[in-house]
Scaffold this motif. Structure first.
Motif, PDB file in Angstrom:
ATOM      1  N   HIS A 175      29.888  48.586  60.813  1.00 52.43           N
ATOM      2  CA  HIS A 175      30.555  49.743  60.218  1.00 52.43           C
ATOM      3  C   HIS A 175      30.976  49.438  58.783  1.00 52.43           C
ATOM      4  CE1 HIS A 175      33.894  52.945  60.174  1.00 52.43           C
ATOM      5  NE2 HIS A 175      32.730  53.559  60.130  1.00 52.43           N
ATOM      6  N   ASN A 176      31.204  50.483  58.011  1.00 52.07           N
ATOM      7  CA  ASN A 176      31.731  50.394  56.642  1.00 52.07           C
ATOM      8  C   ASN A 176      30.775  49.698  55.679  1.00 52.07           C
ATOM      9  OD1 ASN A 176      34.455  49.693  58.584  1.00 52.07           O
ATOM     10  ND2 ASN A 176      34.536  51.525  57.291  1.00 52.07           N
TER      11      ASN A 176
ATOM     12  N   LYS B  19      36.291  42.612  56.656  1.00 54.97           N
ATOM     13  CA  LYS B  19      35.048  42.765  55.889  1.00 54.97           C
ATOM     14  C   LYS B  19      34.620  41.461  55.213  1.00 54.97           C
ATOM     15  CE  LYS B  19      35.689  46.654  57.447  1.00 54.97           C
ATOM     16  NZ  LYS B  19      35.080  46.887  58.769  1.00 54.97           N
TER      17      LYS B  19
ATOM     18  N   ILE C 148      41.873  53.654  61.488  1.00 52.63           N
ATOM     19  CA  ILE C 148      40.675  53.155  60.803  1.00 52.63           C
ATOM     20  C   ILE C 148      39.495  53.042  61.762  1.00 52.63           C
ATOM     21  CG2 ILE C 148      41.858  51.967  58.905  1.00 52.63           C
ATOM     22  CD1 ILE C 148      41.732  49.390  60.538  1.00 52.63           C
TER      23      ILE C 148
ATOM     24  N   ASP D 285      32.818  45.268  63.086  1.00 51.25           N
ATOM     25  CA  ASP D 285      33.761  46.209  62.444  1.00 51.25           C
ATOM     26  C   ASP D 285      35.141  45.579  62.263  1.00 51.25           C
ATOM     27  OD1 ASP D 285      34.656  48.567  61.307  1.00 51.25           O
ATOM     28  OD2 ASP D 285      35.044  49.550  63.230  1.00 51.25           O
TER      29      ASP D 285
HETATM   30 MG    MG Z   1      35.353  50.330  60.353  1.00 53.45          MG
END
Ligand code: MG
Ligand code: SAH
Length: 215
Positions: free
Chosen positions: A163-164, A140, A39, A137
């Protein structure tokens, strides 16, 4: 744009600017050997992180969510020789693999892996700041809390990256994901748009790099 053309252009960009050397490739091998999840960021995302890090003249930086040290390697390589990256990881095995990564890269002097829950470690880190940049990162669901810390601990002119930001499409309801993560990342992205202390956007590379300048 046609999906096929889009994918080919992503490959074109990656091949031109984000080729992995032996050290970066070795991270994947070692991570696989230890059964770590795949990931990590993509090379073209790593290149964008490097670009922003250099542009902002970053010397001191915090990363939240180390895994095997893949993104940390991209980041640390964008720092000056006397720069410093502190990267936070709660899983002891991940931290161990990451320490090897930074040793193998000859960057052990520039990077420190700290073991623990990020929110706890961040509380202590406040005394060592302010920092020039942060890269978020990890889990979440905690993104809004990480952003609150970042706004208070990144210097004016400094850089906040995460990120994401797209959550693989879940952020606009086009993929399944638990409600807590979706809410948290939506809140995070919204605050980058609305908070007067930030100039933010999402750079639509990979799964979305949210980026904001701390004004
Ligand atoms: Mg990530
Ligand atoms: N940035 C890495 C990928 C990180 S994956 C890369 O691109 O190479 C997310 C990592 O965050 C995992 O290693 C996970 O163990 C760690 N993590 C998740 N929740 C955390 C928390 N609350 N505190 C610290 N680390 C956490």
């Amino acid at each position: 744009m046609d999906q096929r053309i889009h994918d080919a252009l992503v490959n074109y960009t990656r091949d031109l600017y984000a080729g992995e050397d032996a050290v970066l490739q070795a991270v994947h091998l070692e991570a696989d050997e230890h059964g770590l999840p795949r990931i990590h960021i993509r090379p073209e995302e790593g290149r964008v992180l490097q670009f922003l890090t250099r542009l902002a003249g970053v010397k001191t930086m915090v990363e939240i969510g180390t895994l095997a040290g893949y993104s940390g390697l991209w980041l640390a390589r964008a720092l000056p020789e006397d720069g410093r990256l502190i990267t936070l990881e709660q899983n002891p095995e991940h931290a161990e693999v990451a320490r090897h990564t930074f040793e193998r890269a000859g960057l052990a002097g520039r990077v420190e892996v700290r073991l623990g829950a990020a929110l706890d470690l961040l509380r202590d880190l406040t005394q060592e700041g302010p920092f020039d940049a942060v890269f978020i990162d990890a889990d979440k669901g905690s993104y809004p809390e990480y952003l609150t810390w970042a706004i208070e601990n990144i210097r004016p002119g400094g850089l906040i990256m995460a990120h994401n930001a797209f959550l693989h499409g879940a952020v606009i309801g086009m993929r399944e994901r638990n409600a807590r993560d979706i809410n948290a990342v939506q809140t995070f992205n919204r605050r980058l748009a609305d908070d007067v202390r930030l100039l933010g956007t999402i750079i639509p590379v990979g799964d979305g790099i949210a980026a904001a300048i701390r004004l």
